[in-house]
Each structure stands twice: as C-alpha cells, then as structure tokens.
Design a protein around this motif. Structure first.
Motif, PDB file in Angstrom:
ATOM      1  N   LEU A  42      22.563 -37.746   5.901  1.00  0.00           N
ATOM      2  CA  LEU A  42      24.012 -37.846   6.084  1.00  0.00           C
ATOM      3  C   LEU A  42      24.490 -37.012   7.269  1.00  0.00           C
ATOM      4  O   LEU A  42      25.402 -37.427   7.999  1.00  0.00           O
ATOM      5  N   ALA A  43      23.884 -35.867   7.492  1.00  0.00           N
ATOM      6  CA  ALA A  43      24.258 -35.034   8.637  1.00  0.00           C
ATOM      7  C   ALA A  43      23.942 -35.746   9.946  1.00  0.00           C
ATOM      8  O   ALA A  43      24.725 -35.692  10.902  1.00  0.00           O
ATOM      9  N   ALA A  44      22.797 -36.408   9.995  1.00  0.00           N
ATOM     10  CA  ALA A  44      22.449 -37.162  11.197  1.00  0.00           C
ATOM     11  C   ALA A  44      23.368 -38.367  11.367  1.00  0.00           C
ATOM     12  O   ALA A  44      23.715 -38.743  12.495  1.00  0.00           O
ATOM     13  N   LEU A  45      23.776 -38.973  10.272  1.00  0.00           N
ATOM     14  CA  LEU A  45      24.641 -40.142  10.313  1.00  0.00           C
ATOM     15  C   LEU A  45      26.016 -39.824  10.889  1.00  0.00           C
ATOM     16  O   LEU A  45      26.581 -40.636  11.637  1.00  0.00           O
ATOM     17  N   VAL A  46      26.566 -38.653  10.574  1.00  0.00           N
ATOM     18  CA  VAL A  46      27.916 -38.291  11.036  1.00  0.00           C
ATOM     19  C   VAL A  46      27.902 -37.441  12.300  1.00  0.00           C
ATOM     20  O   VAL A  46      28.952 -37.014  12.766  1.00  0.00           O
ATOM     21  N   SER A  47      26.732 -37.202  12.879  1.00  0.00           N
ATOM     22  CA  SER A  47      26.645 -36.280  14.025  1.00  0.00           C
ATOM     23  C   SER A  47      27.442 -36.724  15.241  1.00  0.00           C
ATOM     24  O   SER A  47      27.865 -35.902  16.043  1.00  0.00           O
ATOM     25  N   ALA A  48      27.687 -38.020  15.413  1.00  0.00           N
ATOM     26  CA  ALA A  48      28.415 -38.517  16.582  1.00  0.00           C
ATOM     27  C   ALA A  48      29.931 -38.493  16.378  1.00  0.00           C
ATOM     28  O   ALA A  48      30.681 -38.759  17.310  1.00  0.00           O
ATOM     29  N   GLN A  49      30.370 -38.160  15.192  1.00  0.00           N
ATOM     30  CA  GLN A  49      31.800 -38.161  14.893  1.00  0.00           C
ATOM     31  C   GLN A  49      32.455 -36.861  15.360  1.00  0.00           C
ATOM     32  O   GLN A  49      31.803 -35.828  15.473  1.00  0.00           O
ATOM     33  N   LEU A  57      29.705 -28.863   7.109  1.00  0.00           N
ATOM     34  CA  LEU A  57      30.085 -27.774   6.204  1.00  0.00           C
ATOM     35  C   LEU A  57      30.180 -28.274   4.768  1.00  0.00           C
ATOM     36  O   LEU A  57      29.678 -27.631   3.840  1.00  0.00           O
ATOM     37  N   GLY A  58      30.788 -29.438   4.580  1.00  0.00           N
ATOM     38  CA  GLY A  58      30.885 -30.024   3.239  1.00  0.00           C
ATOM     39  C   GLY A  58      29.516 -30.348   2.660  1.00  0.00           C
ATOM     40  O   GLY A  58      29.256 -30.105   1.476  1.00  0.00           O
ATOM     41  N   LEU A  59      28.646 -30.902   3.512  1.00  0.00           N
ATOM     42  CA  LEU A  59      27.287 -31.205   3.054  1.00  0.00           C
ATOM     43  C   LEU A  59      26.531 -29.931   2.681  1.00  0.00           C
ATOM     44  O   LEU A  59      25.794 -29.909   1.697  1.00  0.00           O
ATOM     45  N   ALA A  60      26.714 -28.894   3.477  1.00  0.00           N
ATOM     46  CA  ALA A  60      26.033 -27.628   3.184  1.00  0.00           C
ATOM     47  C   ALA A  60      26.516 -27.034   1.864  1.00  0.00           C
ATOM     48  O   ALA A  60      25.710 -26.582   1.045  1.00  0.00           O
ATOM     49  N   VAL A  61      27.822 -27.042   1.638  1.00  0.00           N
ATOM     50  CA  VAL A  61      28.377 -26.494   0.398  1.00  0.00           C
ATOM     51  C   VAL A  61      27.900 -27.312  -0.805  1.00  0.00           C
ATOM     52  O   VAL A  61      27.440 -26.751  -1.817  1.00  0.00           O
ATOM     53  N   ALA A  62      27.983 -28.640  -0.691  1.00  0.00           N
ATOM     54  CA  ALA A  62      27.539 -29.492  -1.794  1.00  0.00           C
ATOM     55  C   ALA A  62      26.038 -29.342  -2.032  1.00  0.00           C
ATOM     56  O   ALA A  62      25.584 -29.257  -3.179  1.00  0.00           O
ATOM     57  N   GLY A  63      25.262 -29.290  -0.950  1.00  0.00           N
ATOM     58  CA  GLY A  63      23.816 -29.125  -1.077  1.00  0.00           C
ATOM     59  C   GLY A  63      23.439 -27.805  -1.727  1.00  0.00           C
ATOM     60  O   GLY A  63      22.571 -27.754  -2.599  1.00  0.00           O
ATOM     61  N   LEU A  64      24.100 -26.725  -1.288  1.00  0.00           N
ATOM     62  CA  LEU A  64      23.809 -25.420  -1.884  1.00  0.00           C
ATOM     63  C   LEU A  64      24.189 -25.373  -3.355  1.00  0.00           C
ATOM     64  O   LEU A  64      23.477 -24.779  -4.171  1.00  0.00           O
ATOM     65  N   ALA A  65      25.299 -26.009  -3.708  1.00  0.00           N
ATOM     66  CA  ALA A  65      25.711 -26.039  -5.116  1.00  0.00           C
ATOM     67  C   ALA A  65      24.683 -26.809  -5.954  1.00  0.00           C
ATOM     68  O   ALA A  65      24.287 -26.354  -7.038  1.00  0.00           O
ATOM     69  N   LEU A  66      24.248 -27.961  -5.457  1.00  0.00           N
ATOM     70  CA  LEU A  66      23.260 -28.751  -6.194  1.00  0.00           C
ATOM     71  C   LEU A  66      21.924 -28.031  -6.299  1.00  0.00           C
ATOM     72  O   LEU A  66      21.296 -28.003  -7.366  1.00  0.00           O
ATOM     73  N   VAL A  67      21.476 -27.435  -5.205  1.00  0.00           N
ATOM     74  CA  VAL A  67      20.198 -26.710  -5.221  1.00  0.00           C
ATOM     75  C   VAL A  67      20.298 -25.485  -6.128  1.00  0.00           C
ATOM     76  O   VAL A  67      19.363 -25.176  -6.882  1.00  0.00           O
ATOM     77  N   GLY A  68      21.424 -24.800  -6.090  1.00  0.00           N
ATOM     78  CA  GLY A  68      21.593 -23.631  -6.957  1.00  0.00           C
ATOM     79  C   GLY A  68      21.533 -24.000  -8.421  1.00  0.00           C
ATOM     80  O   GLY A  68      20.847 -23.352  -9.215  1.00  0.00           O
ATOM     81  N   ARG A  69      22.238 -25.073  -8.789  1.00  0.00           N
ATOM     82  CA  ARG A  69      22.308 -25.459 -10.197  1.00  0.00           C
ATOM     83  C   ARG A  69      21.032 -26.126 -10.698  1.00  0.00           C
ATOM     84  O   ARG A  69      20.576 -25.875 -11.802  1.00  0.00           O
TER      85      ARG A  69
END
Length: 159
Positions: A42-49, A57-69
């Motif tokens: 998803l990060a690569a998909l939105v990189s041109a935007q 930032l949203g992906l990082a927060v969501a990813g960290l929350a999922l990995v933490g839990r």
C-alpha cells in the motif's frame, strides 16, 4: 533458561522448566509478515500521490497497532508463561500485566498422563494431565517434550 531462584523455597531444585511450545508463535509470525507485506504494498501504491506522507503515517500507525496486538503481545505472553517441575511441586505461571499462578505439591499428585495427536507427535508437544487427590485433573496444553516431562514427573513422584 533457569527459573528464578527467588521464586523457589529453600533447598528446592528445578527439574524441568518449559515455556509453551513454539507452535503458539506461528500465527503471530504470519500476522507480522502479512502486515509488513500489505503495508509495504500500500505504501508503494500511494507513493506517487501528494498525500503520500499522510498515508504512510496512517499505514505505520495501523501496522504498529496490528503488530503490537497480534505479534508482540502473544510473543511476550509466550515468554512469560512458565511450566516448572521442581523436586517438591509443579508450578505454572502465566500472564503479562497480571500474573496467574498455580502450585501443586508432588505429594498431592495421584497420577500423570499425557496425550498427543499426530501433529503434536511430529512437533514434539502434547497435553500433560495431572491428577490431584482433591481436584479434578488439570490439563497443561502445548508442553514441549511432553513425554520427557511425563517421565521426569513420574520419576519425581516415585522418590
């Protein structure tokens, strides 16, 4: 890893100390790999935007929350769960923020059994069943080397 000596009584010796079998960590590792893979895609998909930094930032927060839990918490829980046989008792300690413990004196144990399915036999794990004089039988799942633990516990009961 030796069980902490300050949790034992004087002259008590640890005979067997186990954490649950590593098979409990398979799902957390798969979740980690999926979260990293999907977030990277998803990060690569939105990189041109133009709004890519906010999406990252949203992906990082969501990813960290999922990995933490779903990864970090199960790993810490696995690491803080102990199944210990000493020359006097069987101890079980588990929990991360709140701890739960159970002790069974060896002299109160009336029988010991183990169960293994086909997959458990291949992985070297199983369920240890401890029968106490006063309680119903207690089952400890995912004990690594369950046949060895059964034999050691049976030997300790005979002493």
């Amino acid at each position: 890893m030796v069980y902490p000596d300050d949790l034992l009584v004087d002259d008590e010796q640890v005979v067997v100390h186990r954490h649950p079998h590593w098979k409990m960590l398979v799902v957390p590792v798969v979740v980690l790999l999926l979260v990293v893979g999907v977030a990277s895609f998803l990060a690569a998909l939105v990189s041109a935007q133009t709004w890519a930094p906010w999406a990252w930032l949203g992906l990082a927060v969501a990813g960290l929350a999922l990995v933490g839990r779903f990864t970090a918490y199960p790993v810490v829980r696995w690491r803080t769960t102990h199944f210990v046989v000493t020359d006097r008792r069987v101890l079980v300690r588990e929990g991360v923020l709140t701890r739960h413990g159970m002790d069974i004196p060896l002299k109160r144990i009336s029988g010991v059994q183990f169960r293994q399915g086909l997959l458990e036999r291949m992985l070297g794990t199983g369920t240890l069943v401890v029968e106490s004089e006063s309680d119903d039988s207690l089952e400890f799942d995912d004990v690594p080397g369950v046949r060895h633990v059964h034999a050691v516990l049976y030997d300790e009961l005979g002493r």
